[in-house]
Scaffold this motif. Structure first.
Motif, mmCIF file in Angstrom:
data_model
loop_
_atom_site.group_PDB
_atom_site.id
_atom_site.type_symbol
_atom_site.label_atom_id
_atom_site.label_comp_id
_atom_site.label_asym_id
_atom_site.label_seq_id
_atom_site.Cartn_x
_atom_site.Cartn_y
_atom_site.Cartn_z
ATOM 1 N N ASN A 123 0.821 -1.220 0.000
ATOM 2 C CA ASN A 123 0.000 0.000 0.000
ATOM 3 C C ASN A 123 0.850 1.264 0.000
ATOM 4 O O ASN A 123 0.491 2.261 -0.625
ATOM 5 C CB ASN A 123 -0.959 0.002 1.183
ATOM 6 C CG ASN A 123 -2.058 -1.028 1.042
ATOM 7 O OD1 ASN A 123 -2.326 -1.531 -0.046
ATOM 8 N ND2 ASN A 123 -2.689 -1.375 2.151
ATOM 9 N N ASN A 124 1.981 1.230 0.668
ATOM 10 C CA ASN A 124 2.856 2.400 0.691
ATOM 11 C C ASN A 124 3.672 2.532 -0.589
ATOM 12 O O ASN A 124 4.053 3.640 -0.962
ATOM 13 C CB ASN A 124 3.731 2.395 1.932
ATOM 14 C CG ASN A 124 2.939 2.890 3.118
ATOM 15 O OD1 ASN A 124 2.674 4.080 3.231
ATOM 16 N ND2 ASN A 124 2.495 1.975 3.966
ATOM 17 N N ASP A 133 0.989 6.360 -8.716
ATOM 18 C CA ASP A 133 -0.001 7.125 -9.478
ATOM 19 C C ASP A 133 0.409 7.380 -10.932
ATOM 20 O O ASP A 133 -0.379 7.877 -11.717
ATOM 21 C CB ASP A 133 -0.361 8.430 -8.772
ATOM 22 C CG ASP A 133 0.823 9.368 -8.602
ATOM 23 O OD1 ASP A 133 1.927 9.038 -9.056
ATOM 24 O OD2 ASP A 133 0.629 10.431 -7.994
ATOM 25 N N ALA A 168 1.197 4.235 -2.784
ATOM 26 C CA ALA A 168 1.104 5.646 -2.406
ATOM 27 C C ALA A 168 2.423 6.406 -2.630
ATOM 28 O O ALA A 168 2.475 7.614 -2.422
ATOM 29 C CB ALA A 168 0.691 5.764 -0.939
ATOM 30 N N ASN A 199 5.004 6.364 -0.797
ATOM 31 C CA ASN A 199 5.435 6.872 0.503
ATOM 32 C C ASN A 199 6.726 6.137 0.883
ATOM 33 O O ASN A 199 6.688 5.057 1.483
ATOM 34 C CB ASN A 199 4.331 6.650 1.543
ATOM 35 C CG ASN A 199 4.685 7.213 2.896
ATOM 36 O OD1 ASN A 199 5.850 7.421 3.222
ATOM 37 N ND2 ASN A 199 3.669 7.451 3.708
#
Length: 184
Positions: A70-71, A170, A74, A76
């Motif tokens: 998930n990171n 993204d 993102a 991150n």
């Protein structure tokens, strides 16, 4: 003449009151529809909750793996590095040399690009362990992006079918497809 004025005023007031009432009903309907939509979204999230594996230590590994994935999605970097270290620590408990080696590579990544490059090897090891021990409940989706890793492709595991590409974030969020579903 005054009677016509009063009747016209009453009619206008009645129409305005009726319109205002309809407007409030529409707002209430829109609001309740929105609330229902939020509830549906929550239900959808509930239905894609973490699956349960047949090995408790592997449940821990998988939870950290999903946090890492998930990171990466993102982009991150700081949290992805933390999650990669947590995956390594959790995999150490399984005492599987191949999986530990893949986790060490991810945990020692200097940046997001390097971490993403190591993610396919880590995914393959976590997938292998899950297939070996089995899924007790829920589903895990094995997803694939053919463009990852310089067009060599890259796999990842997910709790839902929606493609969220950890290799590109993204830049190419929807690149990929479900290749397999792991379940009981």
């Amino acid at each position: 003449m005054k009677i016509k004025f009063y009747i016209a005023t009453a009619l206008v007031a009645g129409v305005l009151a009726a319109c205002n009432g309809q407007s409030k009903k529409a707002e209430a309907h829109d609001h309740s529809s929105h609330e229902g939509h939020d509830h549906e979204a929550e239900a959808a999230q509930t239905s894609t909750a973490n699956p349960v594996l047949n090995n408790e230590a592997l449940n821990n590994v998988y939870a950290h793996y999903i946090h890492l994935k998930n990171n990466l999605v993102a982009s991150n970097e700081a949290e992805a590095k933390t999650a990669a270290q947590a995956v390594k620590t959790a995999l150490d408990a399984l005492k599987d040399p191949e999986a530990t080696k893949a986790a060490e590579t991810s945990a020692s990544a200097a940046d997001l690009k390097t971490l993403r490059a190591s993610f396919d090897a880590l995914t393959k090891q976590v997938e292998r362990l899950i297939k070996k021990t089995g899924v007790k409940s829920g589903e895990i989706y094995v997803e694939f992006c053919p463009m990852a890793n310089n067009d060599k492709g890259g796999y990842w595991l997910s709790n839902n079918k929606e493609i969220q590409n950890p290799y590109y974030g993204d830049q190419m969020m929807k690149c990929g497809s479900v290749k397999e579903t792991l379940k009981q």
